[in-house]
Design an enzyme around this catalytic site. Sequence first.
Site, PDB file in Angstrom:
ATOM      1  N   GLU A  93     -25.002 -32.754 -11.441  1.00 49.60           N
ATOM      2  CA  GLU A  93     -25.991 -33.072 -11.459  1.00 49.60           C
ATOM      3  C   GLU A  93     -27.137 -33.110 -12.770  1.00 49.60           C
ATOM      4  OE1 GLU A  93     -25.167 -28.111 -11.476  1.00 49.60           O
ATOM      5  OE2 GLU A  93     -26.584 -28.145 -12.888  1.00 49.60           O
ATOM      6  N   CYS A 106     -33.187 -34.262 -16.998  1.00 45.41           N
ATOM      7  CA  CYS A 106     -31.584 -33.930 -17.934  1.00 45.41           C
ATOM      8  C   CYS A 106     -30.820 -34.728 -17.297  1.00 45.41           C
ATOM      9  CB  CYS A 106     -31.406 -32.612 -18.140  1.00 45.41           C
ATOM     10  SG  CYS A 106     -30.303 -31.445 -18.563  1.00 45.41           S
ATOM     11  N   CYS A 113     -16.138 -30.704 -17.615  1.00 42.94           N
ATOM     12  CA  CYS A 113     -16.405 -30.787 -18.367  1.00 42.94           C
ATOM     13  C   CYS A 113     -14.930 -30.452 -19.437  1.00 42.94           C
ATOM     14  CB  CYS A 113     -17.398 -30.593 -19.566  1.00 42.94           C
ATOM     15  SG  CYS A 113     -17.677 -30.054 -20.874  1.00 42.94           S
ATOM     16  N   CYS A 117     -16.480 -24.123 -23.200  1.00 45.63           N
ATOM     17  CA  CYS A 117     -17.372 -23.112 -24.035  1.00 45.63           C
ATOM     18  C   CYS A 117     -16.939 -21.562 -23.296  1.00 45.63           C
ATOM     19  CB  CYS A 117     -18.369 -23.765 -24.627  1.00 45.63           C
ATOM     20  SG  CYS A 117     -19.076 -25.096 -25.851  1.00 45.63           S
ATOM     21  N   CYS A 120     -20.218 -21.273 -20.259  1.00 41.41           N
ATOM     22  CA  CYS A 120     -21.008 -21.915 -19.641  1.00 41.41           C
ATOM     23  C   CYS A 120     -19.997 -22.416 -18.451  1.00 41.41           C
ATOM     24  CB  CYS A 120     -20.663 -23.631 -20.227  1.00 41.41           C
ATOM     25  SG  CYS A 120     -21.357 -25.552 -20.387  1.00 41.41           S
ATOM     26  N   CYS A 334     -26.386 -24.773 -16.982  1.00 46.28           N
ATOM     27  CA  CYS A 334     -25.986 -25.973 -17.137  1.00 46.28           C
ATOM     28  C   CYS A 334     -24.425 -26.087 -16.084  1.00 46.28           C
ATOM     29  CB  CYS A 334     -25.481 -26.529 -17.403  1.00 46.28           C
ATOM     30  SG  CYS A 334     -26.184 -27.209 -19.181  1.00 46.28           S
TER      31      CYS A 334
HETATM   32  N1  SAH Z   1     -21.433 -31.020 -23.827  1.00 48.00           N
HETATM   33  C1  SAH Z   1     -22.706 -31.058 -24.558  1.00 48.00           C
HETATM   34  C2  SAH Z   1     -23.783 -30.724 -23.588  1.00 48.00           C
HETATM   35  C3  SAH Z   1     -23.613 -29.451 -23.265  1.00 48.00           C
HETATM   36  S1  SAH Z   1     -24.977 -28.485 -22.092  1.00 48.00           S
HETATM   37  C4  SAH Z   1     -22.782 -29.405 -25.587  1.00 48.00           C
HETATM   38  O1  SAH Z   1     -22.583 -29.214 -25.820  1.00 48.00           O
HETATM   39  O2  SAH Z   1     -23.703 -29.520 -26.642  1.00 48.00           O
HETATM   40  C5  SAH Z   1     -26.401 -28.644 -23.261  1.00 48.00           C
HETATM   41  C6  SAH Z   1     -26.639 -27.308 -23.800  1.00 48.00           C
HETATM   42  O3  SAH Z   1     -26.575 -25.959 -22.935  1.00 48.00           O
HETATM   43  C7  SAH Z   1     -25.428 -27.210 -24.749  1.00 48.00           C
HETATM   44  O4  SAH Z   1     -26.012 -26.512 -26.588  1.00 48.00           O
HETATM   45  C8  SAH Z   1     -24.921 -25.654 -24.215  1.00 48.00           C
HETATM   46  O5  SAH Z   1     -23.871 -25.195 -25.307  1.00 48.00           O
HETATM   47  C9  SAH Z   1     -26.025 -24.752 -23.827  1.00 48.00           C
HETATM   48  N2  SAH Z   1     -25.248 -24.319 -22.371  1.00 48.00           N
HETATM   49  C10 SAH Z   1     -24.618 -24.262 -21.248  1.00 48.00           C
HETATM   50  N3  SAH Z   1     -24.185 -23.144 -20.812  1.00 48.00           N
HETATM   51  C11 SAH Z   1     -25.112 -22.518 -20.861  1.00 48.00           C
HETATM   52  C12 SAH Z   1     -25.567 -21.074 -20.877  1.00 48.00           C
HETATM   53  N4  SAH Z   1     -24.590 -20.594 -19.433  1.00 48.00           N
HETATM   54  N5  SAH Z   1     -26.555 -20.385 -20.790  1.00 48.00           N
HETATM   55  C13 SAH Z   1     -27.184 -20.991 -22.124  1.00 48.00           C
HETATM   56  N6  SAH Z   1     -26.783 -22.208 -22.536  1.00 48.00           N
HETATM   57  C14 SAH Z   1     -25.711 -22.276 -21.926  1.00 48.00           C
END
Ligand code: SAH
Length: 356
Positions: A93, A106, A113, A117, A120, A334
């Site tokens: 996406e 974006c 992934c 985390c 996420c 995300c």
């Molecule tokens: N792998 C990269 C890019 C990920 S997405 C990274 O970890 O930075 C970009 C940002 O969105 C990251 O900071 C991630 O932790 C955050 N993110 C992911 N899911 C989220 C959610 N449900 N709510 C808020 N932020 C989120």
Amino acid sequence: MNKKDIVSFSYNELQQEMKEIGEKAFRGKQIYEWLHVKLAEDFSQMTNLSKGLREKLEAFYEIPQMHVEAHQISKKDPTEKFLFRLWDGNMIESVLMKYDYGNSVCISSQAGCRMGCRFCASTIGGLQRNLASSEMLRQIYQIQKISGERVSNVVVMGTGEPLDNYDNFLKFIHMLSDEHGLHISQRSITASTCGIVPNMRRLAEEGLQITLALSLHGSSQEKRKKLMPVANRYNLREVLEACDYYFEKTGRRVTFEYSLVKDVNDQPEDIKELTEILQRRNCHFNLIPVNPVRERDYERPDRKNALEFKNKLEKNGINVTIRRERGSDIDGACGQLRRRHAAASEGETDEIICND
Ligand code: SAH
């Protein structure tokens, strides 16, 4: 025979490649322009090439298929979300956000992934595979074509960890900013990492001008470990040192991202620890009130508490913004669209809205 992905060749590589199949190097220049400026999706469009050459290209190379599976347009703000189906059936996406200063896209860097985390959605099904440089580029190309408007900013903040797909990601940056292609300024590109220290250091040495964003999310090693498994591998001190190194090498101010989770990392001690981390760094701090994900039970703090958190940090001299919520009606967080789509095709949940 497997055909080669022609869109992943750099400008120089494509000229070299043409020589290797007995063509003049300048054919490589022409084809590069078709693919990366005119955004052609078919060799038959390349009308300044002979029919013979087009047939040869067709036989040896491919422009890997990338089909728009869903296109959602927010009713709340100028945001659109795209779900692309790749040649092997994987879904990725991308999001288009329109701002006064231009259009920002974006993109995803991996299908799935493996970083895990906790809050996420992108990581729930694990990693399917790395994206090719062409697949990163073509998310932007497709969106530019569909919207009919130029993309001026790119953020690598969709599904995936760009520094876990280092070589393809690096090539993507070079090709995206190449004057023979879309020529997007590196200063208009931001890549976000969960903190893969050796590759942050490597990136610092590449001579790039992109902005690095670090997903901090915890104000201490202990708190970070609770939210981000990658913290078991690299501790907070090392990660912060890698950020300092990036700044030292590139002169680019690092952005720290912090997904604010109710009762987890929004406590007074977090303000104190964050102030210590941020006060002596030339950086920017971006608060993202966590987007609740169906499969996880983390809660978003209410607006008032998020604002209070921000104000307290500002009082301590920290440069803070709260990320404006975009596309909340179209699975803004995300991996949520991709996730919902996967669930829907397994017959597990409600239907996906498809506006195209
Ligand atoms: N792998 C990269 C890019 C990920 S997405 C990274 O970890 O930075 C970009 C940002 O969105 C990251 O900071 C991630 O932790 C955050 N993110 C992911 N899911 C989220 C959610 N449900 N709510 C808020 N932020 C989120």
